[in-house]
Every structure is written in structure tokens, then in C-alpha cells.
Write a protein that holds these residues in place. Structure first.
Motif, mmCIF file in Angstrom:
data_model
loop_
_atom_site.group_PDB
_atom_site.id
_atom_site.type_symbol
_atom_site.label_atom_id
_atom_site.label_comp_id
_atom_site.label_asym_id
_atom_site.label_seq_id
_atom_site.Cartn_x
_atom_site.Cartn_y
_atom_site.Cartn_z
ATOM 1 N N THR A 1 25.035 68.226 -32.230
ATOM 2 C CA THR A 1 23.413 68.442 -32.831
ATOM 3 C C THR A 1 22.794 67.397 -32.041
ATOM 4 O OG1 THR A 1 24.351 69.179 -34.973
ATOM 5 C CG2 THR A 1 22.181 68.325 -34.731
ATOM 6 N N THR A 2 21.607 68.029 -31.674
ATOM 7 C CA THR A 2 20.577 67.143 -30.751
ATOM 8 C C THR A 2 19.786 66.640 -31.918
ATOM 9 O OG1 THR A 2 20.749 68.340 -28.881
ATOM 10 C CG2 THR A 2 18.675 67.289 -29.082
ATOM 11 N N GLN A 3 19.498 65.324 -32.228
ATOM 12 C CA GLN A 3 18.680 64.720 -33.225
ATOM 13 C C GLN A 3 17.305 63.976 -32.347
ATOM 14 O OE1 GLN A 3 20.112 61.337 -35.366
ATOM 15 N NE2 GLN A 3 19.735 62.619 -37.219
ATOM 16 N N ALA A 4 16.003 64.346 -32.637
ATOM 17 C CA ALA A 4 15.126 63.848 -32.034
ATOM 18 C C ALA A 4 14.287 62.650 -32.688
ATOM 19 C CB ALA A 4 14.033 65.030 -32.046
ATOM 20 N N TRP A 5 14.269 61.532 -31.935
ATOM 21 C CA TRP A 5 13.435 60.697 -32.385
ATOM 22 C C TRP A 5 12.111 60.678 -31.462
ATOM 23 C CZ3 TRP A 5 11.475 56.790 -28.843
ATOM 24 C CH2 TRP A 5 12.217 56.605 -27.724
ATOM 25 N N SER A 6 10.966 60.286 -32.375
ATOM 26 C CA SER A 6 9.569 60.646 -31.639
ATOM 27 C C SER A 6 9.163 62.080 -31.438
ATOM 28 C CB SER A 6 9.187 59.756 -30.448
ATOM 29 O OG SER A 6 7.909 59.786 -30.052
ATOM 30 N N PRO A 7 9.583 62.875 -32.511
ATOM 31 C CA PRO A 7 9.640 64.287 -32.346
ATOM 32 C C PRO A 7 8.342 64.878 -32.194
ATOM 33 C CG PRO A 7 10.102 63.815 -34.382
ATOM 34 C CD PRO A 7 10.214 62.585 -33.942
ATOM 35 N N ILE A 8 7.430 64.113 -32.730
ATOM 36 C CA ILE A 8 6.027 64.770 -32.549
ATOM 37 C C ILE A 8 5.252 64.055 -31.382
ATOM 38 C CG2 ILE A 8 5.737 65.911 -34.757
ATOM 39 C CD1 ILE A 8 4.424 63.411 -35.705
ATOM 40 N N GLY A 9 5.952 63.141 -30.690
ATOM 41 C CA GLY A 9 5.462 62.651 -29.588
ATOM 42 C C GLY A 9 4.496 61.292 -29.609
ATOM 43 N N GLY A 10 4.827 60.786 -30.760
ATOM 44 C CA GLY A 10 3.962 59.442 -31.259
ATOM 45 C C GLY A 10 3.967 58.326 -30.271
ATOM 46 N N ASN B 1 23.863 63.387 -31.350
ATOM 47 C CA ASN B 1 23.211 62.267 -30.437
ATOM 48 C C ASN B 1 21.734 62.381 -30.574
ATOM 49 O OD1 ASN B 1 22.811 60.403 -28.006
ATOM 50 N ND2 ASN B 1 22.922 62.108 -26.587
ATOM 51 N N GLN B 2 21.254 61.082 -31.147
ATOM 52 C CA GLN B 2 19.598 60.859 -31.266
ATOM 53 C C GLN B 2 19.043 60.399 -29.965
ATOM 54 O OE1 GLN B 2 17.142 57.973 -33.797
ATOM 55 N NE2 GLN B 2 18.812 59.030 -35.117
ATOM 56 N N ILE B 3 18.086 61.322 -29.667
ATOM 57 C CA ILE B 3 17.659 61.077 -28.305
ATOM 58 C C ILE B 3 16.043 61.229 -28.309
ATOM 59 C CG2 ILE B 3 19.461 61.535 -27.026
ATOM 60 C CD1 ILE B 3 18.218 64.442 -26.411
ATOM 61 N N GLU B 4 15.202 60.386 -27.562
ATOM 62 C CA GLU B 4 13.798 60.731 -27.478
ATOM 63 C C GLU B 4 13.632 62.384 -27.145
ATOM 64 O OE1 GLU B 4 9.997 59.685 -24.704
ATOM 65 O OE2 GLU B 4 11.462 58.252 -24.769
ATOM 66 N N LEU B 5 12.873 62.950 -27.826
ATOM 67 C CA LEU B 5 12.590 64.272 -27.446
ATOM 68 C C LEU B 5 11.355 64.957 -28.262
ATOM 69 C CD1 LEU B 5 14.044 66.688 -26.199
ATOM 70 C CD2 LEU B 5 15.155 67.357 -28.483
ATOM 71 N N HIS B 6 10.287 65.364 -27.347
ATOM 72 C CA HIS B 6 9.346 65.778 -27.809
ATOM 73 C C HIS B 6 8.779 66.769 -26.757
ATOM 74 C CE1 HIS B 6 7.452 62.708 -25.255
ATOM 75 N NE2 HIS B 6 8.189 61.898 -25.986
ATOM 76 N N PRO B 7 7.489 67.670 -26.958
ATOM 77 C CA PRO B 7 7.124 68.589 -25.938
ATOM 78 C C PRO B 7 6.889 67.986 -24.532
ATOM 79 C CG PRO B 7 5.989 69.162 -28.106
ATOM 80 C CD PRO B 7 6.793 67.742 -28.133
ATOM 81 N N TYR B 8 6.453 66.752 -24.306
ATOM 82 C CA TYR B 8 6.364 66.284 -23.259
ATOM 83 C C TYR B 8 7.521 65.549 -22.592
ATOM 84 C CZ TYR B 8 1.354 66.429 -23.685
ATOM 85 O OH TYR B 8 -0.091 67.130 -23.731
ATOM 86 N N PHE B 9 8.869 65.384 -23.272
ATOM 87 C CA PHE B 9 9.858 64.892 -22.877
ATOM 88 C C PHE B 9 11.159 65.360 -23.468
ATOM 89 C CE2 PHE B 9 13.209 61.605 -22.323
ATOM 90 C CZ PHE B 9 13.392 61.522 -20.721
ATOM 91 N N GLN B 10 11.806 66.683 -22.782
ATOM 92 C CA GLN B 10 12.470 67.631 -23.465
ATOM 93 C C GLN B 10 14.062 67.380 -23.084
ATOM 94 O OE1 GLN B 10 11.003 71.613 -23.326
ATOM 95 N NE2 GLN B 10 8.880 70.839 -23.475
#
Length: 293
Positions: free
Chosen positions: A184-193, A161-170
Motif C-alpha cells: 500500500t502506498t502511504q502519502a506523507w505531505s499528501p496535500i503538498g504542504g 511504503n510511506q513516501i512523499e506524494l502529492h500532485p506535484y511529486f507523484q
């Protein structure tokens, strides 16, 4: 430099880090993809809705890296949901990419207002998997209630499941559900762009906690965030069109965060989503035709 992979729930391996091409203009996509592959990336994430699948395919061919060494991921847009429509969506994507098989093919969004179309689309993915046209299937931007409905009405547990995930939104509740079902968790915007576009002054790249950890390891904020994801078992797809950033984002396998450093980043969650709320995704608001190949 060593790289890492993650084993999906059907035994297929996906590189731990890939190149994302969301909002990458077609004219810049070819060079970005070729550069990434020559740098060492082996996973490219695109989507029908991005309008650059053809250029991704061209970049792959121009890279000189054999197709069998590359993990290609694409997504079906909501306008092509429905059983027959999704089967045709695969044909469009495969033709644009210039491949016969797509490694990971996923639904781009849940469609809460027409979830029957979402289920029909996923059943088409199951058929594509059975036919060997894709190696793994999954979803993107599905919330717990969407995943629960999907699991009740289909046979194959999504590989990702590809989701918005970065340190500010977990999205910790959602990630826990993934773990429960082997998704498996797949992170888009992983560095919080995406935090850079908010009116708020709070940008993940400027976060003191992350910068301090980076100084200790001689790494950038982006590298620290990517390493945090990888150590948490999350697959990441950072986006860049700049060669030095593409290389920097890949250089995350020669250091390790301590448990305390991971905990410090875990504590940064604000619960604030940067992308659209999943429930606002409707055909009326977001539907658009996906061109033929």
C-alpha cells in the motif's frame, strides 16, 4: 459521514485517512490527536524521531475513543537499526505510547550506506509481527532499489511504503512497483504542504487546476487533493493542529472526482522532490539518539 478503509496485504484494515504529527510540537500534539479522534479519525501516524509519541498516547487516552478502535502507526529511526536495537526501539515506542501492541510499525528510512543494518532492522520487525507485538510492518522513503534489495533478503512483503506524494511529486514508477508487490502506498505531505516551504512560487494549494475542480464540488484545494489520493488507492496522513483544518481534511467522503478530473491532477507532476534525497540519509548526517521511555 461515511469513512473508508484500505485492506493491507496481510488482511489488516487501515483507515484511508489518518492524522500525521510530523513537526507537531509535543505541547500541541495532545490536543491535535484528541481533536482528530473526536472528529472521526481512527488512524494516528507518529514516529520515534518526532519526539511526540508520549503526547500521542496521552491524546488517545484523553479522546475517550477506545484503544481497540484506533490504528496507531510509528516508525523506527535509523539510529536504532540493527536486530536487537530495533526490538528495543519497539519497547521504547510502545512504552511512550502507553500501549502493548502497535498496529503498524515501519522503518523510517532506508540506510543505503549501511543496508545490512536496514535488513537486520526489518528482520526484527518480522519477529515483532510473528510475536503479535505489531499487526503489520512496513517501510518509509524506500526507493525502488531499496525495496528490491529488501524483498530479496527478507520474508514478509512490507504492508506499506510511506513516501512523499502529492500532485506535484507523484513517484509513478515507485507506486507501480508497490502495486506489483501488493504494497500500500502511504502519502506523507499528501496535500503538498512541503511545497509551501520551497523558494519557488509554485504551491499546490494555489494550483488553478485544483482550485477549479474544488469550485465545482464546493471543496477546498486540500480536500480535492486528498480525494484524488483516496480514489487512487493511496492512504493519506494530512497534518494539522487547527481543529477546523483537521475537520476539513476529514470531510472528503461525500464527493467523487470524475475520471477527467483525476487525469487533470495526474498531469500536474513536476518530478521535483520536496524532502531530502533518500541517498543522503546516513548515520553520520542524520543519526541522533532516541531517548528511553
Amino acid at each position: 459521514m461515511t469513512t473508508s478503509t484500505i485492506t493491507l496485504n496481510n488482511g489488516v484494515e487501515i483507515p484511508a485517512i489518518g492524522l500525521g504529527v510530523f513537526q507537531t510540537p509535543p505541547e500541541e500534539t495532545v490536543a491535535a490527536v484528541a481533536t482528530a479522534l473526536r472528529t472521526g479519525y481512527r488512524h494516528i501516524d507518529t514516529a520515534a524521531a518526532y519526539g511526540n509519541e508520549k503526547e500521542v498516547g496521552q491524546g488517545i487516552r484523553e479522546s475517550g475513543v477506545p484503544r481497540e478502535d484506533i490504528f496507531i502507526e510509528s516508525k523506527v529511526w535509523i539510529s536504532d537499526y540493527g536486530y536487537d536495537e530495533t526490538l528495543h526501539a519497539f519497547e521504547k515506542s510502545a512504552a511512550k505510547l502507553g500501549v502493548e501492541q502497535i498496529d503498524l510499525f515501519i522503518l523510517h528510512q532506508a540506510l543505503p550506506s549501511a543496508f545490512d543494518k536496514t535488513i537486520a532492522a526489518y528482520k526484527a520487525l518480522e519477529q515483532l509481527l510473528a510475536d503479535g507485538k505489531v499487526r503489520a510492518i512496513g517501510v518509509s522513503n524506500f526507493m525502488p532499489e531499496h525495496l528490491t534489495q529488501l524483498l530479496e533478503q527478507t520474508d514478509v512483503v512490507p504492508a506499506v511504503n510511506q513516501i512523499e506524494l502529492h500532485p506535484y511529486f507523484q513517484q509513478k514508477e515507485l507506486v507501480a512497483l508497490h502495486r506489483k508487490h501488493g504494497i500500500t502506498t502511504q502519502a506523507w505531505s499528501p496535500i503538498g504542504g512541503i511545497t509551501s516551504y520551497r523558494e519557488s512560487a509554485k504551491r499546490s494549494f494555489d494550483e488553478p487546476v485544483i482550485l477549479t475542480i474544488g469550485e465545482k464540488h464546493g471543496k477546498s484545494a486540500a480536500q480535492v487533493m486528498l480525494r484524488w489520493h483516496i480514489q487512487n488507492g493511496v492512504q493519506v496522513i494530512p497534518k494539522s493542529t487547527k481543529a477546523h483544518r483537521i475537520a476539513e481534511n476529514f470531510d472528503v467522503f461525500d464527493f467523487e472526482l470524475t475520471p477527467d478530473e483525476v487525469a487533470q491532477i495526474d498531469a500536474l507532476d513536476t518530478g521535483v522532490r520536496g524532502g531530502p534525497e533518500p541517498d543522503v540519509i546516513t548515520l553520520e548526517n542524520f543519526g541522533k539518539p532516541i531517548p528511553e521511555a
